[in-house]
Each structure stands twice: as C-alpha cells, then as structure tokens.
Design a protein around this motif. Structure first.
Motif, PDB file in Angstrom:
ATOM      1  N   GLU A   1      -4.330   3.564 -64.919  1.00  0.00           N
ATOM      2  CA  GLU A   1      -3.202   2.656 -64.681  1.00  0.00           C
ATOM      3  C   GLU A   1      -1.949   3.488 -64.415  1.00  0.00           C
ATOM      4  O   GLU A   1      -1.195   3.817 -65.337  1.00  0.00           O
ATOM      5  N   PRO A   2      -1.732   3.887 -63.147  1.00  0.00           N
ATOM      6  CA  PRO A   2      -0.586   4.750 -62.821  1.00  0.00           C
ATOM      7  C   PRO A   2       0.770   4.125 -63.131  1.00  0.00           C
ATOM      8  O   PRO A   2       1.763   4.841 -63.255  1.00  0.00           O
ATOM      9  N   ARG A   3       0.820   2.796 -63.275  1.00  0.00           N
ATOM     10  CA  ARG A   3       2.085   2.106 -63.571  1.00  0.00           C
ATOM     11  C   ARG A   3       2.357   2.000 -65.068  1.00  0.00           C
ATOM     12  O   ARG A   3       3.301   1.327 -65.478  1.00  0.00           O
ATOM     13  N   HIS A   4       1.589   2.666 -65.886  1.00  0.00           N
ATOM     14  CA  HIS A   4       1.719   2.491 -67.338  1.00  0.00           C
ATOM     15  C   HIS A   4       3.002   3.161 -67.827  1.00  0.00           C
ATOM     16  O   HIS A   4       3.026   4.340 -68.188  1.00  0.00           O
ATOM     17  N   PHE A   5       4.082   2.382 -67.842  1.00  0.00           N
ATOM     18  CA  PHE A   5       5.385   2.901 -68.250  1.00  0.00           C
ATOM     19  C   PHE A   5       5.381   3.362 -69.695  1.00  0.00           C
ATOM     20  O   PHE A   5       6.113   4.290 -70.067  1.00  0.00           O
ATOM     21  N   GLY A   6       4.550   2.768 -70.542  1.00  0.00           N
ATOM     22  CA  GLY A   6       4.450   3.211 -71.936  1.00  0.00           C
ATOM     23  C   GLY A   6       3.866   4.608 -72.024  1.00  0.00           C
ATOM     24  O   GLY A   6       4.357   5.450 -72.780  1.00  0.00           O
ATOM     25  N   ALA A   7       2.825   4.871 -71.241  1.00  0.00           N
ATOM     26  CA  ALA A   7       2.212   6.203 -71.236  1.00  0.00           C
ATOM     27  C   ALA A   7       3.171   7.233 -70.635  1.00  0.00           C
ATOM     28  O   ALA A   7       3.265   8.358 -71.126  1.00  0.00           O
ATOM     29  N   LEU A   8       3.886   6.838 -69.579  1.00  0.00           N
ATOM     30  CA  LEU A   8       4.843   7.765 -68.967  1.00  0.00           C
ATOM     31  C   LEU A   8       5.975   8.108 -69.933  1.00  0.00           C
ATOM     32  O   LEU A   8       6.365   9.277 -70.060  1.00  0.00           O
ATOM     33  N   SER A   9       6.484   7.104 -70.629  1.00  0.00           N
ATOM     34  CA  SER A   9       7.521   7.357 -71.627  1.00  0.00           C
ATOM     35  C   SER A   9       6.968   8.199 -72.773  1.00  0.00           C
ATOM     36  O   SER A   9       7.632   9.116 -73.264  1.00  0.00           O
ATOM     37  N   GLY A  10       5.731   7.889 -73.187  1.00  0.00           N
ATOM     38  CA  GLY A  10       5.083   8.692 -74.223  1.00  0.00           C
ATOM     39  C   GLY A  10       4.921  10.142 -73.789  1.00  0.00           C
ATOM     40  O   GLY A  10       5.118  11.068 -74.585  1.00  0.00           O
ATOM     41  N   LEU A  11       4.594  10.353 -72.515  1.00  0.00           N
ATOM     42  CA  LEU A  11       4.482  11.719 -71.993  1.00  0.00           C
ATOM     43  C   LEU A  11       5.828  12.428 -72.104  1.00  0.00           C
ATOM     44  O   LEU A  11       5.886  13.608 -72.475  1.00  0.00           O
ATOM     45  N   GLY A  12       6.896  11.704 -71.827  1.00  0.00           N
ATOM     46  CA  GLY A  12       8.226  12.290 -71.997  1.00  0.00           C
ATOM     47  C   GLY A  12       8.473  12.721 -73.432  1.00  0.00           C
ATOM     48  O   GLY A  12       8.992  13.816 -73.691  1.00  0.00           O
ATOM     49  N   LEU A  13       8.079  11.883 -74.395  1.00  0.00           N
ATOM     50  CA  LEU A  13       8.259  12.231 -75.811  1.00  0.00           C
ATOM     51  C   LEU A  13       7.422  13.447 -76.206  1.00  0.00           C
ATOM     52  O   LEU A  13       7.883  14.319 -76.951  1.00  0.00           O
ATOM     53  N   VAL A  14       6.187  13.501 -75.698  1.00  0.00           N
ATOM     54  CA  VAL A  14       5.327  14.647 -76.006  1.00  0.00           C
ATOM     55  C   VAL A  14       5.939  15.915 -75.424  1.00  0.00           C
ATOM     56  O   VAL A  14       6.003  16.952 -76.093  1.00  0.00           O
ATOM     57  N   ARG A  15       6.396  15.836 -74.179  1.00  0.00           N
ATOM     58  CA  ARG A  15       6.996  17.014 -73.548  1.00  0.00           C
ATOM     59  C   ARG A  15       8.260  17.448 -74.288  1.00  0.00           C
ATOM     60  O   ARG A  15       8.515  18.647 -74.422  1.00  0.00           O
ATOM     61  N   LEU A  16       9.035  16.498 -74.788  1.00  0.00           N
ATOM     62  CA  LEU A  16      10.197  16.862 -75.610  1.00  0.00           C
ATOM     63  C   LEU A  16       9.751  17.591 -76.873  1.00  0.00           C
ATOM     64  O   LEU A  16      10.351  18.595 -77.267  1.00  0.00           O
TER      65      LEU A  16
END
Length: 193
Positions: A137-152
């Motif tokens: 699901e490329p539109r998964h904004f929750g996963a994308l935001s979660g990726l941002g948190l992990v990268r932080l």
C-alpha cells in the motif's frame, strides 16, 4: 542512535494510537489496501482544506485498512492492538507475527508489526516491515510517518525528512508531519550554513 524508551513522548503517542485504533476497529466484509472504496477517500483526503475536514476520510481509510475479511486475522488484530494498549509489547509482537505469517498480503498486519518493532527499539525490523507495508500500500501515510519516526530515532534526519514529505504528499493534513518537517528543515539548513 536513540531508541524509544518508556518516557519517550513518541512512544506514548504510538501506544495511544494503538489503543484508539482498538476502539474504532470495525469489520465490514472483505476489505484491505485493495478495497475500491479507498481511491475516492484518498482523493478527498488530499483535497481537504484542513485537518478537521480530512478527519472523516482519514478515519474511514484506517477502518478499511483494518478490515482483513478473515475472522481469524481480525481476532489477531484486536489481540495485538489490546496488547499494545496495555504496553504488553511481546504479546502484541506475537499477535502481529502470526498475522503476517497467515496473511502476508495484508498491509496493515505489517504496519502494526512495524509499530511494535519501533516501540521495542528494533529499528531495522521496523524498517523492513514498513518497506513491506509500502510495497502493498504505497499510500500508507501511517507507515510513511512511522518511517520518519524510525529514521529520526536512528539519527537519519535527511531520510526522516524524505519520509515525512512523502507522507504529506498523500495526506497533506497529517498531524505532526508538518511540525517534524519544519524542525528538520531548520536543523538541516543550519548544518549547511
């Protein structure tokens, strides 16, 4: 590299989100990331002028993402979310491990396991689960935001900025993403001067 701890505000937010998701979880027939209802919802989500206007679309998307179409998988989802809500992360991980084993094409199973892995400080595992979520699901904004948190948490600020930018491209009113983006751009701009 920092890992989330019990007093980490991001951890508290993620646990709260898991508990709230338990309350809004609903099963209505066969649905998932391929549900035809999602297309129009994403269009309205992107066009919403503000967070308040986007909220009904966001909630509807989350409900659909949580619908597996299988009573067994739905029961595992509820078990995992309840365990997250009570901070029993090993039990949550066990439920989501079983979900991805039984339903490897169900994006939300991978996303939930990514969240638990993040909360447990298992950052590489979280990224692997996020990658699988986004493949489904490329539109998964929750996963994308979660990726941002992990990268932080990893100290990878440019990668975090990219992930939050991608999340906002899908959901322009996503809570918190714009705040992270502003802070990261300011911090990165200061380093380049």
């Amino acid at each position: 590299m920092r890992s989330p701890t019990d007093d980490d505000p991001l951890r508290r937010v993620m646990v709260w989100i898991a508990a709230a998701a338990t309350l809004s979880f609903a099963t209505v027939g066969l649905a998932n990331q391929n549900d035809p209802r999602l297309g129009p919802l994403f269009e309205r989500l992107k066009a919403a002028p503000n967070a308040e206007a986007a909220a009904p679309e966001e909630q509807a998307i989350w409900r659909i993402w949580h619908e597996s179409g299988s009573a067994e998988i739905d029961a595992l989802m509820v078990r995992g979310l309840r365990a997250m809500g009570t901070r029993d992360l090993p039990a949550a991980l066990a439920a989501f491990d079983e979900m991805v084993r039984r339903a490897p094409e169900f994006a939300e199973a991978w996303n939930k396991r990514a969240t638990v892995n993040y909360l447990m400080g298992r950052l590489p595992e979280s990224i692997a689960d996020i990658d699988r979520t986004l493949a489904l699901e490329p539109r998964h904004f929750g996963a994308l935001s979660g990726l941002g948190l992990v990268r932080l948490a990893e100290g990878e600020e440019e990668k975090a900025l990219d992930a939050f930018d991608r999340a906002l491209a899908v959901h322009p009113n996503l809570a918190g993403a714009d705040t992270h983006i502003r802070a990261l751009r300011e911090k990165l701009r200061g380093r380049r001067i």
